[in-house]
Design an enzyme around this catalytic site. Sequence first.
Site, PDB file in Angstrom:
ATOM      1  N   HIS A  39      55.494   8.986 106.679  1.00 37.75           N
ATOM      2  CA  HIS A  39      55.527   9.419 105.285  1.00 37.75           C
ATOM      3  C   HIS A  39      54.758   8.497 104.364  1.00 37.75           C
ATOM      4  O   HIS A  39      54.882   8.583 103.152  1.00 37.75           O
ATOM      5  CB  HIS A  39      56.981   9.569 104.813  1.00 37.75           C
ATOM      6  CG  HIS A  39      57.735  10.641 105.536  1.00 37.75           C
ATOM      7  ND1 HIS A  39      59.012  11.016 105.208  1.00 37.75           N
ATOM      8  CD2 HIS A  39      57.388  11.427 106.594  1.00 37.75           C
ATOM      9  CE1 HIS A  39      59.423  11.987 106.023  1.00 37.75           C
ATOM     10  NE2 HIS A  39      58.449  12.237 106.879  1.00 37.75           N
TER      11      HIS A  39
ATOM     12  N   ASP B 169      59.317   8.601 109.437  1.00 37.95           N
ATOM     13  CA  ASP B 169      59.612   8.469 108.010  1.00 37.95           C
ATOM     14  C   ASP B 169      58.582   7.502 107.423  1.00 37.95           C
ATOM     15  O   ASP B 169      57.492   7.369 107.971  1.00 37.95           O
ATOM     16  CB  ASP B 169      61.079   8.005 107.832  1.00 37.95           C
ATOM     17  CG  ASP B 169      61.659   8.465 106.502  1.00 37.95           C
ATOM     18  OD1 ASP B 169      61.063   8.123 105.470  1.00 37.95           O
ATOM     19  OD2 ASP B 169      62.688   9.154 106.489  1.00 37.95           O
TER      20      ASP B 169
END
Length: 389
Positions: free
Chosen positions: A234, A211
């Site tokens: 991310h 993430d």
Amino acid sequence: MGLKLNIATLLVLLIFTTSAANAQPTVFNVVKKYGGKVNEDITLPLTNAWKDACATQGGSKVVVPAGTYRLGPVQLNGPCKSPIELKVRGTLQAPGDLSFFKWGSWVSFLRVDQLTLSGNGTFDGQGKSVWGKYGGALPINIRFDFITNSIIRGITSLDSKQFHLHVFACKNVTLLHLNIRAPGDSPNTDGIHMGRSTRIRIIDSKIGTGDDCISLGDGNQDILIQKVTCGPGHGISIGSLGRYENEEPVVGVKVLDCKLRNTMNGVRIKTWPASLSGIASDMHFENIYMKNVSNPIIIDQVYCPWNQCKAQIPSKIKISKVSFKNIRGTSQTKEAVKLLCSKAIPCENVEISDIDLAYQGSDGPATSQCTNVNPTILGRQNPPACTLK
Ligand SMILES: *[C@@H]1O[C@H](CO)[C@@H](O)[C@H](O)[C@H]1NC(C)=O
Ligand SMILES: *[C@@H]1O[C@H](CO)[C@@H](O)[C@H](O)[C@H]1NC(C)=O
Ligand SMILES: *[C@@H]1O[C@H](CO)[C@@H](O)[C@H](O)[C@H]1NC(C)=O
């Protein structure tokens, strides 16, 4: 004679002052003093060593020597009597079984002033056993709540079940030479998430995870992120903001000299539509290299994943004083630059300068989109700035 005396006095003074300055902290060795054994569970030895160290005057150091140990959830709480260091040389393994966890984290530090966490050890969260199998919130690998004037240095956080490091309500904390790793497809394994913290430095660290590499929630002020390598993951994200009531402003964030590779975003500011009012200001991204990054530069004030919000009502978070300078490399998507600001409260004082993001796809070249923002445009612009409105 007089000269000799003076030298002798000086020497005595020198020895006295250096020994005072080098006063050694009292050492609490989890294996030598507290019965910890390699390949066994050290929950109790570590907890006891911490308690004794925390109650000691004149500085203390808890040592976990090299070797692999099992460790259940622990709460290492202050306030302590004097500066305290936890030096982890070994590898700590979290329980794979969730029934061990009575609270939302594995290793938690609470209300400690002048904490040093060091030793190049590994916090292995054993996330593989639980990723994607449970609906509820999984434990965070390492939590820091209300930690002040502290240094977190050299540790590795591996395969956390949820976030690797969570920094909340902390002040003046430097995180240095960290190594954070989990597979690119591991869910919710943000590298470092911080909230309501002031004067946090994240320096010279490697983060590859499933993430956000670094995410900043509301209420963060005076944050520096420098020389961080991110990927997979991310990217580096401010937000999402505006989802909850009573959010505090984000003011003063610098992201400098970072590298992002194969990440889903580069540098991002995101706010929810239909949000309560809020402020995000004074955020600067400079000297950043991107390789194969989707959404390298993005302000997203229409962030509404899975239709969880009323997307047609504009965000009320006011974004201002933002700069993107000297950002270069390659984009994995055609939309290399997206500045999508709120229709209700346009972004103000945005500057984009020296952008060079190439896109190789057959649907190329790269585009730059600006809505509800009129940025100051300086230097080189590839893609040409604000080609889509
Ligand atoms: C941690 O690693 C750094 C860099 O490799 C090294 O300089 C330092 O001595 C190590 N510290 C410990 C306690 O092993
Ligand atoms: C911040 O924390 C560091 C590390 O403990 C300390 O040396 C420094 O004096 C602190 N700075 C302020 C302004 O308190
Ligand atoms: C580019 O990044 C994507 C993930 O966003 C990855 O799947 C792909 O393998 C990467 N390409 C290269 C050439 O590394």
